[in-house]
Design an enzyme around this catalytic site. Sequence first.
Site, short mmCIF file in Angstrom:
data_model
loop_
_atom_site.label_atom_id
_atom_site.label_comp_id
_atom_site.label_asym_id
_atom_site.label_seq_id
_atom_site.Cartn_x
_atom_site.Cartn_y
_atom_site.Cartn_z
N ARG A 210 4.60 9.80 -13.85
CA ARG A 210 5.37 9.02 -12.71
C ARG A 210 4.60 7.74 -12.84
O ARG A 210 3.14 7.94 -12.60
CB ARG A 210 5.30 9.43 -11.28
CG ARG A 210 5.52 8.49 -9.94
CD ARG A 210 5.09 8.73 -8.83
NE ARG A 210 5.37 7.86 -7.84
CZ ARG A 210 4.53 6.94 -7.07
NH1 ARG A 210 3.44 6.73 -7.77
NH2 ARG A 210 5.08 6.14 -6.22
N ASP A 212 3.07 4.60 -11.35
CA ASP A 212 3.28 4.08 -9.87
C ASP A 212 3.33 2.60 -9.98
O ASP A 212 2.63 1.70 -11.00
CB ASP A 212 1.67 4.30 -9.50
CG ASP A 212 1.50 3.78 -7.95
OD1 ASP A 212 2.01 4.12 -7.20
OD2 ASP A 212 0.55 2.65 -8.11
N GLU A 248 8.28 4.13 -10.77
CA GLU A 248 8.42 3.95 -9.40
C GLU A 248 8.76 2.30 -9.36
O GLU A 248 7.94 1.42 -9.17
CB GLU A 248 7.31 3.96 -8.56
CG GLU A 248 7.25 3.92 -7.10
CD GLU A 248 6.35 3.23 -6.34
OE1 GLU A 248 5.49 2.74 -6.97
OE2 GLU A 248 6.60 3.23 -5.04
C1 QV4 Z 1 -5.41 -4.51 2.94
C2 QV4 Z 1 -4.62 -5.50 3.36
C3 QV4 Z 1 -4.25 -6.55 2.22
C4 QV4 Z 1 -5.65 -7.10 1.79
C5 QV4 Z 1 -6.47 -5.92 1.26
C6 QV4 Z 1 -7.51 -6.42 0.71
O1 QV4 Z 1 -3.31 -4.91 3.56
O2 QV4 Z 1 -3.36 -7.57 2.70
O3 QV4 Z 1 -5.41 -8.19 0.62
O4 QV4 Z 1 -6.56 -5.06 2.35
O5 QV4 Z 1 -8.35 -5.24 0.15
C7 QV4 Z 1 -4.20 0.32 1.22
C8 QV4 Z 1 -4.28 -0.14 2.84
C9 QV4 Z 1 -3.86 -1.56 2.87
C10 QV4 Z 1 -5.03 -2.29 2.02
C11 QV4 Z 1 -5.03 -1.73 0.65
C12 QV4 Z 1 -6.17 -2.47 -0.36
O6 QV4 Z 1 -3.20 0.47 3.29
O7 QV4 Z 1 -3.83 -1.89 4.15
O8 QV4 Z 1 -4.70 -3.79 1.95
O9 QV4 Z 1 -5.20 -0.48 0.71
O10 QV4 Z 1 -7.38 -2.36 0.37
C13 QV4 Z 1 -0.61 3.31 -1.21
C14 QV4 Z 1 -0.52 2.85 0.30
C15 QV4 Z 1 -0.90 1.62 0.62
C16 QV4 Z 1 -2.58 1.57 0.24
C17 QV4 Z 1 -2.47 1.62 -1.26
C18 QV4 Z 1 -3.94 1.55 -1.80
O11 QV4 Z 1 1.03 2.89 0.50
O12 QV4 Z 1 -1.02 1.33 2.08
O13 QV4 Z 1 -3.06 0.15 0.63
O14 QV4 Z 1 -2.02 3.02 -1.75
O15 QV4 Z 1 -4.84 2.43 -1.37
C19 QV4 Z 1 5.52 -1.65 -2.48
C20 QV4 Z 1 5.23 -1.30 -4.06
C21 QV4 Z 1 5.30 0.07 -4.30
C22 QV4 Z 1 4.23 0.74 -3.49
C23 QV4 Z 1 4.63 0.65 -2.04
C24 QV4 Z 1 3.57 1.21 -1.05
O16 QV4 Z 1 6.29 -1.94 -4.69
O17 QV4 Z 1 4.80 0.20 -5.64
O18 QV4 Z 1 4.49 -0.68 -1.63
N1 QV4 Z 1 4.31 2.44 -3.48
C25 QV4 Z 1 3.13 2.87 -4.59
C26 QV4 Z 1 2.75 4.01 -4.29
C27 QV4 Z 1 1.75 3.87 -2.91
C28 QV4 Z 1 0.58 3.21 -3.17
C29 QV4 Z 1 0.80 1.96 -4.22
C30 QV4 Z 1 2.11 1.79 -4.93
C31 QV4 Z 1 -0.42 1.29 -4.58
O19 QV4 Z 1 3.84 4.89 -3.89
O20 QV4 Z 1 1.50 5.18 -2.32
O21 QV4 Z 1 0.16 2.45 -1.90
O22 QV4 Z 1 -0.86 2.03 -5.59
O23 QV4 Z 1 6.57 -1.22 -2.01
#
Ligand code: QV4
Length: 512
Positions: A210, A212, A248
């Site tokens: 997968r 990501d 994804e």
């Molecule tokens: C925060 C602020 C940001 C700031 C940042 C600075 O929101 O504005 O710039 O701090 O450090 C976590 C926190 C989030 C934080 C981020 C970085 O929730 O608040 O940003 O860490 O510190 C998962 C979670 C996210 C998580 C991320 C990394 O969903 O909440 O962020 O892991 O830990 C889009 C994309 C899609 C994505 C989806 C969620 O197109 O690809 O958003 N889906 C995939 C995964 C998902 C994962 C990620 C991508 C990132 O399925 O689980 O996000 O790898 O639609």
Amino acid sequence: MTLLILLTLFGVCTGQFKPNVANGRTSIVHLFEWRWEDIAEECERFLGPNGFGGVQISPPNENLVVTNPFRPWWERYQPISYKICSRSGDEQQFRDMVTRCNNVQVNIYADSVINHMCSSEIGKGSSSTCGSSYDTYKKSFPGVPYSYKDFNEYKCKTDDGDIDNYEDAEQVRDCRLEGLLDLALEKDYVREKISEYLNKLIDIGVAGFRLDASKHMWPGDIQAIVTRLNNLNTQWFPNGSRPFIFQEVIDLGGEALSVQEYYDVGRITEFKYGAKLGMVFRKWDNEKMANLKNWGEGWGLMPTDRATVFIDNHDNQRGHGAGGASILTFFDSRLYKMAVGFMLAHPYGFTRIMSSYSWPRHFVDGKDINDWVGPPSHSDGSTKAVTINEDGTCGNGWVCEHRWRQITNMVIFRNVVSGQALTNWWDNGENQIAFGRGNAGFIVFNNDCRDMDVTLTTGLPAGTYCDVISGQKDGTRCTGTEITVSSTGSAHFTITCSTEDPFIAIHMNSKL
Ligand code: QV4
Ligand code: CA
């Protein structure tokens, strides 16, 4: 002949679209946050014997250890290195799991976070699952190693370096998603480190990946990495097998980029699937099941041979990613079983079952403020084992949807009807529908709240069949409802709307 050699040599053939599942197996299950030793056990005691084709595992590589909030599930989407160690286990446990699952024809598909490393705002430290150090201000990850030269800073045009506008396809790829340090995937060195990691997993026995956050990578860069990947390990897979790729890409329409751009690289997660089906089963927006007669491409979904489909995933079951309130999850168990049953009975797409852990949802202004809560764990943050109760359900907070009889039996249904076209569609114009899969299976739903009492053409040979929703075939008897198919192939179905599961499914292997 030369062309064939060329195609095989350069892996240009369609391999990466094929899931590589063993004959007769058609679905995979996402064992979200499970430990490697528990997955190995589950392959041998349950998934192999019940015809599951594979397991999607959480990212196996080293990630940031987040302590505030305490050990959120999403820390695994913040890589620190490509060393195989995480809360699910170490490299030895990983190797053991892949071998034991492959040996019972249950493939392993690794969730791979290759678009980025951890958040830009962490600073210097070594709070990571393998103890590797990092300095996010210097963009230094010695565990790989990556340095500032390997990140996208100069390519991103936004002021804060983050993705601010999803209408701009360039910044969606070249800027930081949620502040996560964005890798420069056009660089040969970065492509080399990523393919080195994925090839290590392939050589251990993994069947595919997968990818990501694929929306945040240029299709050409992903393709360049995919063509560097080895063929699968011939200890378990036919010579020349290519790793299965599913990207994804969340595309509910209306954004600058679309899933079409990724068609040539591999399969793609079809997020419209769960979002639209959730609307239909909840009967929102005047949706009704009779409208599912042309489900699939007819509803604007991508071509079936490019789609990986699911009812919910680890993001949208907790309000992350896309799908919104219509997404059905284990919390909505009655409708959820029906939707998963429909997905597994319908021929569209390659199907993935979600297997979750429970968490204490706490809604404030419509948002679950506990959406970060990680897997069942001990006070030191280590993940709890999956325990199996007398009745086959899971303990320790693991939900194990894949073990719910209705879902397990529909995974088997999909295997039995594989390759058969959708036939004998019937509906009452509202929310009572039925359809068959050639002469191998037939399913009936009553999502109207009025009783159903119909005689339908099933397409099945005459005989007595066990309904695999209310029970199953047990030797020479049915533990649930019995359905008699006449010599003309017709059968009588009654489903009251108060029944626990208002749907009936029969197939060739549930025939007495
Ligand atoms: C925060 C602020 C940001 C700031 C940042 C600075 O929101 O504005 O710039 O701090 O450090 C976590 C926190 C989030 C934080 C981020 C970085 O929730 O608040 O940003 O860490 O510190 C998962 C979670 C996210 C998580 C991320 C990394 O969903 O909440 O962020 O892991 O830990 C889009 C994309 C899609 C994505 C989806 C969620 O197109 O690809 O958003 N889906 C995939 C995964 C998902 C994962 C990620 C991508 C990132 O399925 O689980 O996000 O790898 O639609
Ligand atoms: Ca990117």
